[in-house]
Design a protein around this motif. Sequence first.
Motif, mmCIF file in Angstrom:
data_model
loop_
_atom_site.group_PDB
_atom_site.id
_atom_site.type_symbol
_atom_site.label_atom_id
_atom_site.label_comp_id
_atom_site.label_asym_id
_atom_site.label_seq_id
_atom_site.Cartn_x
_atom_site.Cartn_y
_atom_site.Cartn_z
ATOM 1 N N ILE A 81 34.368 50.064 43.108
ATOM 2 C CA ILE A 81 33.390 49.374 43.949
ATOM 3 C C ILE A 81 31.985 49.860 43.609
ATOM 4 O O ILE A 81 31.075 49.058 43.439
ATOM 5 C CB ILE A 81 33.691 49.614 45.450
ATOM 6 N N ASP A 84 33.172 48.982 52.950
ATOM 7 C CA ASP A 84 34.556 48.606 53.216
ATOM 8 C C ASP A 84 35.491 49.794 53.362
ATOM 9 O O ASP A 84 36.462 49.738 54.100
ATOM 10 C CB ASP A 84 35.068 47.743 52.060
ATOM 11 N N ARG A 113 36.583 40.649 43.775
ATOM 12 C CA ARG A 113 35.259 40.592 44.378
ATOM 13 C C ARG A 113 34.180 40.879 43.358
ATOM 14 O O ARG A 113 33.173 40.192 43.297
ATOM 15 C CB ARG A 113 35.172 41.601 45.510
ATOM 16 N N TRP A 140 30.430 45.233 51.186
ATOM 17 C CA TRP A 140 31.573 45.618 50.365
ATOM 18 C C TRP A 140 31.659 47.136 50.238
ATOM 19 O O TRP A 140 32.720 47.746 50.380
ATOM 20 C CB TRP A 140 31.441 44.954 48.993
#
Lengths: 229, 827
Positions: free
Chosen positions: B695, B495, B249, B492
């Motif tokens: 992330i 998440d 991602r 995201w």
Amino acid sequence: MTIEPAVVLSAEKLSKVVEGPDGRLTILEEVSLSVDRGASLAIVGASGSGKTTLLGLLAGLDRPSSGSVVLAGEDLGALDEEARARLRRRMVGFVFQSFHLLPALNAEENVMLPLELEGLDDARERAGSVLAAVGLGKRLHHYPHQLSGGEQQRVALARAFVHGPKLLFADEPTGNLDQRTGAAVSDLLFDLNREHQTTLVLVSHDLGLASRCARTLRLRDGRVVEGDQ
Amino acid sequence: MRPVAFAARSLRREFRHGELATLAAALVLAVAALTAVGTLASRVESAILASAAELLGGDLGVSARREALPESFSSEAGKLGLASSRSVEFSSVVFAGENSQFSEVRAVDAAFPLRGKLVVADGSGVQSVAHAPARGQVYADHAVLTTLGASVGSALQLGGHDLSIAGEIVSAPGSSVFQFAPTLIMNLEDAESSGLLGIGSRATYRVLVAGDAAAVERYAAWAGQNLPAMARLTTVAEAQANLRSAFERGENFLRLAALLAALLAGIAVALAAQRFARRKTEEVALLRCLGASRREIVLALSLELVLLALPACLLGAALGIGMQQVAFLFASQLLGGVAPALPLAPAASAFVVGLAVLFGFALPPLLRLRDVEPMRVFRRDLQTRLRRFDALYLLPLLVGGGLILLESGSSKLAGVLAGALAAVAVATLLLSLLLLKGLRASSRRLPGALRFGLANLSRRRALTLIQVGALALSLTALNLLAVVGPSLLDRWRADLPQDTPNYFALNLQPGQKAEFEQRLAALGASNLSLLPLAAGKLVAINGKPLRASDYAEDSRAGNWIEGEVRVSWSEQLPPSNRVTAGSWLATDPPTAELSVDRGWFELFRLELGDNMTLRVGDSEVTATVTSVREIDWDSFRVNFFMMLDPAHGDPLPHSLISSFHLPPGNAALATLSRSMPNLSLIDVNSILDRVRDIISRVSSAVTWVLGFSLAAGILVLLAALAATADERRFEIALLRTLGAHGRQLTAAVLGEFAALGLLAGAVAAAGAAGTGIALARNVFRMPDYWPPAPELAGMALASALVVMLAGLAGTRRIARTPPMRVLRYGS
Ligand SMILES: Nc1ncnc2c1ncn2[C@@H]1O[C@H](COP(=O)(O)OP(=O)(O)OP(=O)(O)O)[C@@H](O)[C@H]1O
Ligand SMILES: [Mg+2]
């Protein structure tokens, strides 16, 4: 040394037919003429009579529908576009009604253009001296938009003569100028013409200007009504 | 004519005069943006990979089941100048006095780990970085120590050998959720001499290598060719499913940003190049008249472009490197101190892309200038005859397509983006044509000035279409950068919420379920899930026995056939699962039903209605595949490739597997594992932290990159708008001369630009929304993503406003200059 022929430019039964929006249109019909070396010819006629069209064909800028043009001993019909371009580069100079100076170039650079096309090294000096001759020696670095119409046309004259062409084509060289400036520019044109021994083909509906040429050819609706033939 | 000298001279003169400045500026900006974004993206990517390598313990792993890898796998690494390390993983029961515990053992050599750190604590809790334990010693993790009632310094028995516990494992590379979470680390030589690795042991042999990236790549190629059956390569990026998708991602975000920057730059260059070519028309006619040949003209024009492009691209690349360096200084803390070297490849590729875009878009119109008729010097209106289809038009399309494919590195991303942009372009063209038609029909009813402005649009139809198209495309890119990108990033980040399961419990017996649930409730655990788990073997599909050789093209299938598979059952579809074909398992069906993961479904070339036979212990079950599931592997939940209906699953011998969330470091958990010694507790806090960390780092870096592209995009857009205002110079001067007063001019321009802006803005907002949804579904795997509509609507209005203001500002400047200057300057 070769002996140059007396006739520099001749046309035989030149016709031009175009496909217009309303069908076929004959804009020139069987025009024949010939011009001797060093002579001058004026093409006159009403607006729309085909003067510019004829000039373009004589200079090899366009192809006739029928007929032939011989320029400096070369049959233009037998030459391809590239060969005609080479011939123009060596033999021909142009003056236009709307000057056609390149806006991004200054006066000197505009005049240098034909010399640069030939790849000459002394382009700058020659351009300078011709500009001085047309009275713009102090305006070398001015851009077209900084010059008056008359001055722009003088730059265009300098550009037309700078590479010593055999033939000069001029389309309404004074058409965009007032009378006095026009007169000055045409004086200059004929002076330069004499000086350089150039053959001049001039289009104008100014009869005064036309009368300064040795001969006159009158067009009406694409046909010659007076002059050669 | 000497084309080089001629081209150099025209370049110098036109540049001085400002004719070429827009083109050069667009090119510099384009290459700078591409370089900056590309370099930043690549550095962030290598920082991510470096931190992933720490997790794997090396840059590349080769693993084989049951049989050790040949010696050549180590010696080849040595030949290539790579460090290598061997290890073996297996499960075994360990004993300490009365107590025993099932444990995942990793036996490592002295070189382990090649990347990352093995941290152990001594008896007094002092932590230090360690390598393999000495012979006769082991490191054990907290859970093992607790269940065994052992401590650092005491002894345990493994495969009949006494080993002394030299430290408690604090963190170790290679820890992951299920596959190889070592709870015990021992010396490789001990393992080899102990007989623990004898025939029949289910050991996995591993070689890790690390070193220079190019050498690692060569090693990977060599290993790929010499891989024994049952062996496979593990690259850093695929080291672990949870991390892998985080990387993917992140990478896709960065590439998306880079692509959009490239696109915006391409549009700017294309517009400038078109304008350049249009301006050159008169000049070419004159040069033809003065006797320049076609070849010379084409040569001179191309040379002029080259002479312009080389320094502009160089300058752009240098600027871009400088800009990304500044951004990197700010962003590098985000990358956890890893400072990857400055890669030059992105700058080089930006340079090439800059040239390609310039030539792709500028060459077709310039080459067409070849055909300018010299007679044009007399008749300006003389149109160069336009061929209905000109193969040259394909050039910019090819350049654009190639660019998207090259930069995206992923055909999905490229496909979505190319499709979306094509749709935006087509929609814009159709709507503009419609608008123009409507304007013509209703023009008589409009007030004068407005009528003039709108009439302008239809008069310059081709130009209008190009401008609206370019505007809509660049606004789409801006919307993607400003609204859709950040909202995808937010999705995201959300998440892995706070209560994401951070502990897993394995081996729970069905009889212990009630007690387990009760105890966890007392501990305050949340998000508890309990699923049955049966381990067995795949036997047949549609009655045909399975053989690894039938799936020779994919070693994973063979691994599953040879190895153990796990199956579970549940009445409800587990969270983070989505049925993509068929329907979820029926309750109490007459014959067994099976739901299969999509990847598996494809791997085994299954069809709905196929029968799969599994053997679990002594029982065999044949079940019909009735549904296919898409599993979100990022969810940190327990997920299964195969799920049975409960009625047919329950009779199979099974244990339970549980996941739950508990604030980390809860000491009471130790009492739980002591009272249920068969329980195997796995602590995934460190992995979870790792993923969260990735992330947050990547999304911060992406925010930077997005912002950067956005800034470049706005500049490009303003430049393009200034250029369109410029086109109106002559017209406005003429209107002024004819006596139009300021208010009329303003009304005309506003009408014209408002129409342009509203149309482009609306199409762009809709286009960005659609692109966002398509990207979320197909690239970012967020099937329920929905772009924020109010913000996009706001953007549409804002774009219209900006376009209007920019148009007005550009024209104001012109309206204030005396018309005479403009008229003299020439059309
Ligand atoms: N390519 C063309 N297509 C259609 N008609 C043309 C084309 N070229 C010239 N004509 C027409 O041919 C006629 C002659 O045009 P030309 O430009 O030669 O006239 P002119 O004598 O130079 O006029 P003016 O004095 O106004 O410059 C005009 O009616 C013109 O409209
Ligand atoms: Mg004329």
